[in-house]
Design an enzyme around this catalytic site. Structure first.
Site, PDB file in Angstrom:
ATOM      1  N   LYS A 291      20.179 -21.911 -62.022  1.00  0.00           N
ATOM      2  CA  LYS A 291      19.261 -23.068 -62.008  1.00  0.00           C
ATOM      3  C   LYS A 291      18.034 -22.750 -61.151  1.00  0.00           C
ATOM      4  O   LYS A 291      16.898 -23.078 -61.515  1.00  0.00           O
ATOM      5  CB  LYS A 291      19.969 -24.316 -61.477  1.00  0.00           C
ATOM      6  CG  LYS A 291      21.087 -24.825 -62.362  1.00  0.00           C
ATOM      7  CD  LYS A 291      20.587 -25.329 -63.706  1.00  0.00           C
ATOM      8  CE  LYS A 291      21.701 -25.804 -64.614  1.00  0.00           C
ATOM      9  NZ  LYS A 291      21.274 -26.028 -66.002  1.00  0.00           N
TER      10      LYS A 291
ATOM     11  N   SER B 160      19.495 -28.991 -61.164  1.00  0.00           N
ATOM     12  CA  SER B 160      20.618 -29.569 -60.425  1.00  0.00           C
ATOM     13  C   SER B 160      20.296 -29.654 -58.940  1.00  0.00           C
ATOM     14  O   SER B 160      19.552 -28.819 -58.397  1.00  0.00           O
ATOM     15  CB  SER B 160      21.831 -28.655 -60.628  1.00  0.00           C
ATOM     16  OG  SER B 160      22.831 -28.946 -59.697  1.00  0.00           O
TER      17      SER B 160
ATOM     18  N   TYR C 199      26.254 -19.992 -60.844  1.00  0.00           N
ATOM     19  CA  TYR C 199      25.743 -21.130 -61.632  1.00  0.00           C
ATOM     20  C   TYR C 199      24.504 -21.716 -60.958  1.00  0.00           C
ATOM     21  O   TYR C 199      23.466 -21.905 -61.580  1.00  0.00           O
ATOM     22  CB  TYR C 199      26.833 -22.210 -61.776  1.00  0.00           C
ATOM     23  CG  TYR C 199      26.258 -23.544 -62.204  1.00  0.00           C
ATOM     24  CD1 TYR C 199      25.792 -23.725 -63.496  1.00  0.00           C
ATOM     25  CD2 TYR C 199      26.141 -24.611 -61.300  1.00  0.00           C
ATOM     26  CE1 TYR C 199      25.222 -24.939 -63.887  1.00  0.00           C
ATOM     27  CE2 TYR C 199      25.587 -25.812 -61.675  1.00  0.00           C
ATOM     28  CZ  TYR C 199      25.129 -25.972 -62.971  1.00  0.00           C
ATOM     29  OH  TYR C 199      24.560 -27.166 -63.344  1.00  0.00           O
TER      30      TYR C 199
END
Ligand code: NAD
Ligand code: UFG
Length: 338
Positions: free
Chosen positions: A153, A124, A149
């Site tokens: 990644k 992302s 989150y």
């Protein structure tokens, strides 16, 4: 040989499954339906006219994953399975670390045990963190993420890079998505968030359908042309096509390759609202609300590396993104529950 799609019942996974099937690839989808439902599998078959294998499986379950690899001849994996809600990740960081990081480690272990060493990973733009200026390029220093989150990644990118350094047979592609929106042009598959949408486009489409009174615009005092946040929205079908190109590239390239998948063009929240109103003919009332914690003013890609090396370029513009998102929402007001 088949391509394993983890999280293939989800928003981006289902669109990618269609592109792979249309390109004549054999696929196996696995999903635990944490954030999706089985109906989407029927829709994929309906839209492609093709059969494919599906196994309900959690990527944290090593035995179940081993069974999948024993049952099918899998030579590459497109790894979408993961949890993605920024707010939830702040409430439940351990769930995010366990699911996203733990699940990826287990998946890599099982892949290696079966001699499958090609992975395309859903990363992302969030890994660019707060300290880089747009347009963002793949060689920028990553990290300084603002929520668990995003940190999953960032860590997974690091883990996969270490895996690749440990064994030169791995071919790993880290795809950094910008803001995927829109839906398949048929209006049969799309994004179906549970509860109140976190993201801009699903919120707008629910306002358009009368499910929510108005949009909250999170901040109008950013250093952007109209004061609202600027993002690089990309049509989910363009994004899906990027995975096919990455898969092709991975056949000829070992090691780790990183690509931004975006359009390179930023739109403000108010520009998206205007584009949506034009594409749908529906007025979107909005109110200005305080900034959302952790949001950046501006985030858009330099997508030129993907164009140079993958021969991929986003083709669909903001109006098509809005029209397709609206068609999906209008035809399926309750998502897949209809
Ligand atoms: P999604 O939630 O629609 O799809 C993810 C799928 O993975 C779901 O079907 C879910 O049930 C499944 N899943 C989750 N944990 C699993 C597990 N342990 N085992 C098996 N299946 C599991 O999300 P999406 O928007 O399609 O995103 C796909 C990937 O792309 C995610 O990794 C996400 O973090 C990443 N990504 C998404 C965006 C975005 O804006 N949508 C942006 C950047 C990156
Ligand atoms: N926004 C609103 N109102 C809303 C929702 C969003 O004004 O109801 C604004 C946000 O403040 C931001 C823009 O719309 O300026 C886009 O917000 P999104 O939530 O749609 O997207 P983000 O860029 O915040 O985050 C998305 C994904 C993250 C991912 C990040 C970078 O949700 O998972 O892109 O890839 F990490």
């Amino acid at each position: 040989m088949a391509v394993l799609i983890t999280g293939g019942a989800g928003y981006i996974g289902s669109h990618t499954a269609i592109e792979l099937l249309n390109a004549g690839k054999e696929i196996v989808i696995i999903d635990n339906f944490y954030n999706s439902c089985p109906v989407v599998l029927d829709r994929i078959k309906e839209l492609t006219g093709k059969e494919f294998a599906f196994e309900k499986c959690d990527i944290r379950d090593k035995d179940a994953l081993n069974e999948v690899f024993n049952k099918y001849s899998i030579d590459s994996v497109i790894h979408f399975a993961g949890l993605k809600a920024v707010g939830e990740s702040c409430q439940k960081p351990l769930l995010y670390y366990e699911n996203n990081i733990g699940g990826t480690v287990t998946l890599c272990q099982v892949m290696a045990a079966h001699g499958c060493k090609t992975m395309i990973f859903s990363s992302s733009a969030t890994v660019y963190g707060q300290n880089n200026q747009s347009p963002l390029t793949e060689d920028m220093k990553i990290g300084s993420t603002t929520n668990p989150y995003g940190t999953t990644k960032y860590f997974i990118e690091q883990i996969l890079t270490d895996v690749s350094k440990s064994d030169v047979e791995w071919s790993i592609c880290l795809l950094r998505y910008f803001n995927p929106i829109g839906a398949h042009e048929s209006g049969r598959i799309g994004e179906a968030p549970n509860g109140i949408p976190n993201n801009l486009m699903p919120y707008i489409t629910q306002v358009a359908e009368g499910k929510r009174e108005h949009l909250f615009v999170y901040g109008d005092d950013y250093m952007t042309p109209d004061g609202t946040g600027v993002r690089d929205y990309i049509h989910v079908v363009d994004l899906a096509k990027g995975h096919l190109k990455a898969l092709e590239k991975s056949k000829t390239q070992k090691g780790v390759a990183i690509y931004n998948l975006g359009t390179g063009r930023g739109y403000s929240v108010l520009e998206v609202v205007a584009a949506f109103e034009k594409a749908s003919g529906v007025k979107i009332p909005y109110v200005i609300a305080p900034r959302r914690p952790g949001d950046l003013a501006t985030c858009y890609s330099d997508p030129s590396k993907a164009e140079r090396e993958l021969f991929w370029k986003a083709e669909k513009g903001i109006e098509e993104m809005c029209a397709d998102a609206y068609r999906w929402q209008h035809n399926n007001p309750n998502g897949y529950e209809d």
